[in-house]
Write a protein that holds these residues in place. Structure first.
Motif, PDB file in Angstrom:
ATOM      1  N   UNK A   1      -9.376  -9.976  -4.775  1.00  0.00           N
ATOM      2  CA  UNK A   1     -10.355 -10.530  -3.895  1.00  0.00           C
ATOM      3  C   UNK A   1     -11.618 -10.193  -4.513  1.00  0.00           C
ATOM      4  N   UNK A   2     -11.779  -8.853  -4.847  1.00  0.00           N
ATOM      5  CA  UNK A   2     -12.922  -8.510  -5.644  1.00  0.00           C
ATOM      6  C   UNK A   2     -13.590  -9.464  -6.712  1.00  0.00           C
TER       7      UNK A   2
ATOM      8  N   UNK B   1     -16.059  -0.928  -7.244  1.00  0.00           N
ATOM      9  CA  UNK B   1     -15.470  -0.502  -8.564  1.00  0.00           C
ATOM     10  C   UNK B   1     -15.071  -1.334  -9.529  1.00  0.00           C
ATOM     11  N   UNK B   2     -14.461  -2.526  -9.027  1.00  0.00           N
ATOM     12  CA  UNK B   2     -14.148  -3.765 -10.025  1.00  0.00           C
ATOM     13  C   UNK B   2     -15.300  -4.380 -10.586  1.00  0.00           C
TER      14      UNK B   2
ATOM     15  N   UNK C   1      -7.011  -0.426 -13.094  1.00  0.00           N
ATOM     16  CA  UNK C   1      -8.245  -1.463 -13.407  1.00  0.00           C
ATOM     17  C   UNK C   1      -8.749  -0.931 -14.865  1.00  0.00           C
TER      18      UNK C   1
ATOM     19  N   UNK D   1      -5.852   7.264  -1.888  1.00  0.00           N
ATOM     20  CA  UNK D   1      -7.062   7.253  -1.386  1.00  0.00           C
ATOM     21  C   UNK D   1      -7.895   8.602  -1.478  1.00  0.00           C
TER      22      UNK D   1
ATOM     23  N   UNK E   1      -4.051  -6.966  -3.637  1.00  0.00           N
ATOM     24  CA  UNK E   1      -5.097  -7.998  -3.345  1.00  0.00           C
ATOM     25  C   UNK E   1      -6.556  -7.601  -3.124  1.00  0.00           C
ATOM     26  N   UNK E   2      -6.862  -6.345  -3.214  1.00  0.00           N
ATOM     27  CA  UNK E   2      -8.428  -5.919  -3.467  1.00  0.00           C
ATOM     28  C   UNK E   2      -8.875  -6.169  -4.759  1.00  0.00           C
ATOM     29  N   UNK E   3      -8.169  -6.174  -5.809  1.00  0.00           N
ATOM     30  CA  UNK E   3      -8.689  -6.557  -7.027  1.00  0.00           C
ATOM     31  C   UNK E   3      -8.876  -7.977  -7.145  1.00  0.00           C
TER      32      UNK E   3
ATOM     33  N   UNK F   1       0.900  -1.115  -0.093  1.00  0.00           N
ATOM     34  CA  UNK F   1      -0.078  -0.035  -0.029  1.00  0.00           C
ATOM     35  C   UNK F   1       0.901   1.275   0.088  1.00  0.00           C
TER      36      UNK F   1
ATOM     37  N   UNK G   1      -5.273   1.878  -7.652  1.00  0.00           N
ATOM     38  CA  UNK G   1      -5.542   0.483  -7.655  1.00  0.00           C
ATOM     39  C   UNK G   1      -6.804   0.824  -8.925  1.00  0.00           C
ATOM     40  N   UNK G   2      -7.694   1.843  -8.916  1.00  0.00           N
ATOM     41  CA  UNK G   2      -8.868   1.746  -9.614  1.00  0.00           C
ATOM     42  C   UNK G   2      -8.208   2.234 -11.152  1.00  0.00           C
TER      43      UNK G   2
ATOM     44  N   UNK H   1     -17.065   6.461   0.732  1.00  0.00           N
ATOM     45  CA  UNK H   1     -16.636   4.983   0.357  1.00  0.00           C
ATOM     46  C   UNK H   1     -15.306   5.388   0.045  1.00  0.00           C
ATOM     47  N   UNK H   2     -14.277   4.764   0.656  1.00  0.00           N
ATOM     48  CA  UNK H   2     -12.727   5.039   0.279  1.00  0.00           C
ATOM     49  C   UNK H   2     -12.344   4.412  -0.967  1.00  0.00           C
ATOM     50  N   UNK H   3     -11.842   5.037  -1.979  1.00  0.00           N
ATOM     51  CA  UNK H   3     -11.413   4.442  -3.235  1.00  0.00           C
ATOM     52  C   UNK H   3      -9.971   4.661  -3.173  1.00  0.00           C
ATOM     53  N   UNK H   4      -9.319   3.549  -3.648  1.00  0.00           N
ATOM     54  CA  UNK H   4      -7.858   3.539  -3.776  1.00  0.00           C
ATOM     55  C   UNK H   4      -7.643   3.887  -5.477  1.00  0.00           C
TER      56      UNK H   4
END
Lengths: 237, 174
Positions: A117-118, B20-21, A23, A7, A113-115, A2, A19-20, A13-16
Motif C-alpha cells: 500500500x505504501x 519508513x518505506x 524491507x 511493533x 499489505x502495508x508495504x 499480523x 515489516x521494516x 509513531x508505530x513501526x512494525x
C-alpha cells in the motif's frame, strides 16, 4: 498477516519492525547487488555490465510501451528501482523465513499489505502530482475526471481508489498467499516426521519455483501498471 | 487472524511503515542513481551515440570512396583521349616535317643543279675566251712567221674571225 508483528513506537509513531527489517534487508541487497554489477563500466560491456544493462533495457522497454520516449525518459530510474526492489522483495521470503518467539524477522516485505500500500500510494501520489504539475489543477481535473464524458465523474473518482487498492493488493495477495502455502507445506513436513518430510521436499521445491515465477511476474505487472497510471495523468486523452 | 481486518492489527495500523518505506525507497533510488543507474545509462547513451556516429562516418567514407572511384574512372578516360590526341599530334607533326624536309631537299637540289649549270656555262665561256685569245696570238705568231710581213690589222682580224667561226661550228657539231 499480523501474527508475529513486532511493533515499536518511535516518537509516538508505530513501526512494525517485522515489516521494516526485511524491507531494509531487501534494499541493502538491491543496493549491493547493483553496486557490484555496475563496477568498471566500459563502452564494450563485460559480463556484469551486461546484466545490469539488460535490466535497464527491460524497464525502459516497459516505459516505452506506455508513453512516448521524451516523456518516458524521466521515469527510467523510477521504473528501474521499483522493479528491482519489488523483485528482490518478492524473492526474499522464498529464500529466508525467520520467526523467533512468535515474532517474524525475515520474510518478503511485499507479503505485508502495508508495504505494498505504501508503494502504491507513493507512485499514485507521484502520478497525480505530475498531472497537476503538467496541466495545472484545472487541466488535471478535466483530464482525469471529466474526459472523455463528464457524467462519468463518480466512476472516475471511484476508479482512482480502485486503482490504488488493486495495485497494492494484487502484489500483496500474490506474495502473501505464496508464503502462506510455503509455511503450510513446512508445517506438513514437520507434522508426521520422516513420512511427510520426504514428500514435502519436492512439493516445497515446486512451489518455491512457482513463487519465483509469480514474484517476477508481479514485479513486472506492478511497474507496468505504475507507468500506465502515470502516463494517464501526464498525457491528454 | 479473525480479529484483524485487512490492515488493522490488534494494536492498530502501523502507519510508520509507510513513512519508513517512502524514505527507504527514496534513499535507495538516490543511491542507485549515483552508483548504478547514472553511470550505466550514461554509458549506454554514449554507446548509442558512438554507434550512430560510426554509422554516419562509415556512410561518409563510403561516399568518399565512391567519389574517388568515379574521379579515377574519369581520369582514366581522359588519359585515354589525351594519349590518342598526343599520338595524333605527333603523327601530324611528322607528316608536316616530312613534307618540309622533302620540299627543302628538292629546293636544295634545284639550287645545286642551277649553280652547277651556271658554273659549267661560265667555265665554258671562260675557256672559250681564253682559247679565243690564245688562238689569236698563236695565229698572229704563225702568220707573222709564215708571211713575214706586216699584215693589215683589219685583214688580220677578219682572218681570225673566220677561223674562230669555223672553230665554233666545229664545237657545236660535236
Amino acid at each position: 498477516m499480523n501474527e508475529g508483528a513486532y511493533v515499536q513506537k518511535l516518537f509516538g509513531i508505530p513501526f512494525n519492525l517485522s515489516n521494516d527489517i526485511p524491507g531494509l534487508i531487501a534494499a541493502v541487497i538491491v543496493f549491493f547487488l547493483l553496486f557490484w554489477l555496475s563496477r568498471s563500466i566500459q563502452l564494450r560491456p563485460t559480463k556484469r555490465q551486461n546484466i545490469i544493462e539488460w535490466i535497464i533495457d527491460f524497464t525502459n522497454g516497459i516505459i516505452k510501451g506506455v508513453m512516448p520516449d521524451e516523456e518516458g525518459k524521466k521515469f527510467g530510474l523510477l521504473a528501474f528501482t521499483l522493479f528491482v526492489f519489488i523483485f528482490i522483495s518478492n524473492q526474499l521470503g522464498l529464500m529466508a523465513q525467520l520467526t523467533a518467539n512468535g515474532t517474524s524477522y525475515i520474510s518478503s516485505p511485499t507479503s505485508n499489505a502495508m508495504t505494498t500500500l505504501s508503494l502504491a500510494f507513493m507512485v499514485l501520489m507521484l502520478a497525480h502530482f505530475l498531472g497537476v504539475k503538467k496541466f495545472g489543477f484545472k487541466g488535471y481535473f478535466k483530464n482525469t475526471y471529466l474526459s472523455p464524458i463528464p457524467f462519468l465523474l463518480p466512476l472516475s473518482v471511484l476508479e482512482e481508489f480502485t486503482n490504488f487498492l488493486t495495485l497494492a493488493l494484487r502484489l500483496y495477495g500474490n506474495i502473501y498467499s505464496g508464503e502462506v502455502l510455503l509455511k503450510l507445506i513446512y508445517k506438513f513436513a514437520t507434522s508426521f516426521g520422516v513420512a511427510s518430510f520426504i514428500p514435502a521436499i519436492p512439493l516445497e521445491l515446486i512451489w518455491q519455483g512457482f513463487s519465483v515465477f509469480i514474484g517476477s511476474i508481479q514485479a513486472y505487472v506492478f511497474v507496468t501498471l505504475t507507468m500506465v497510471y502515470i502516463s494517464q495523468k501526464v498525457e491528454k486523452e | 487472524m479473525s480479529s484483524t481486518f485487512l490492515l488493522g492489527a490488534a494494536n492498530g495500523v502501523q502507519w510508520g511503515d509507510t513513512i519508513f518505506y517512502l524514505v527507504l525507497f527514496i534513499v535507495l533510488m538516490a543511491l542507485l542513481k549515483h552508483f548504478a543507474w547514472g553511470p550505466v545509462s550514461e554509458m549506454m547513451e554514449k554507446r548509442a551515440d558512438k554507434i550512430s556516429g560510426d554509422l554516419d562516418s562509415a556512410e561518409e567514407a563510403r561516399k568518399k570512396a565512391e567519389d574517388l572511384a568515379a574521379q579515377r574512372q574519369t581520369a582514366l578516360k581522359d588519359s585515354h583521349s589525351e594519349a590518342s590526341k598526343i599520338i595524333d599530334r605527333a603523327k601530324k607533326n611528322g607528316e608536316q616535317q616530312k613534307v618540309t624536309i622533302v620540299s627543302d631537299a628538292q629546293e636544295k637540289a634545284q639550287t645545286l643543279k642551277m649553280n652547277a649549270k651556271e658554273d659549267i656555262s661560265r667555265e665554258r665561256q671562260d675557256a672559250l675566251d681564253s682559247v679565243k685569245n690564245d688562238v689569236a696570238e698563236l695565229s698572229i705568231e704563225i702568220a707573222s712567221k709564215i708571211i713575214r710581213k706586216d699584215l693589215n690589222a683589219d685583214d688580220q682580224k677578219a682572218l681570225i674571225d673566220t677561223y674562230i667561226e669555223g672553230l665554233g661550228k666545229q664545237n657545236e657539231a660535236k
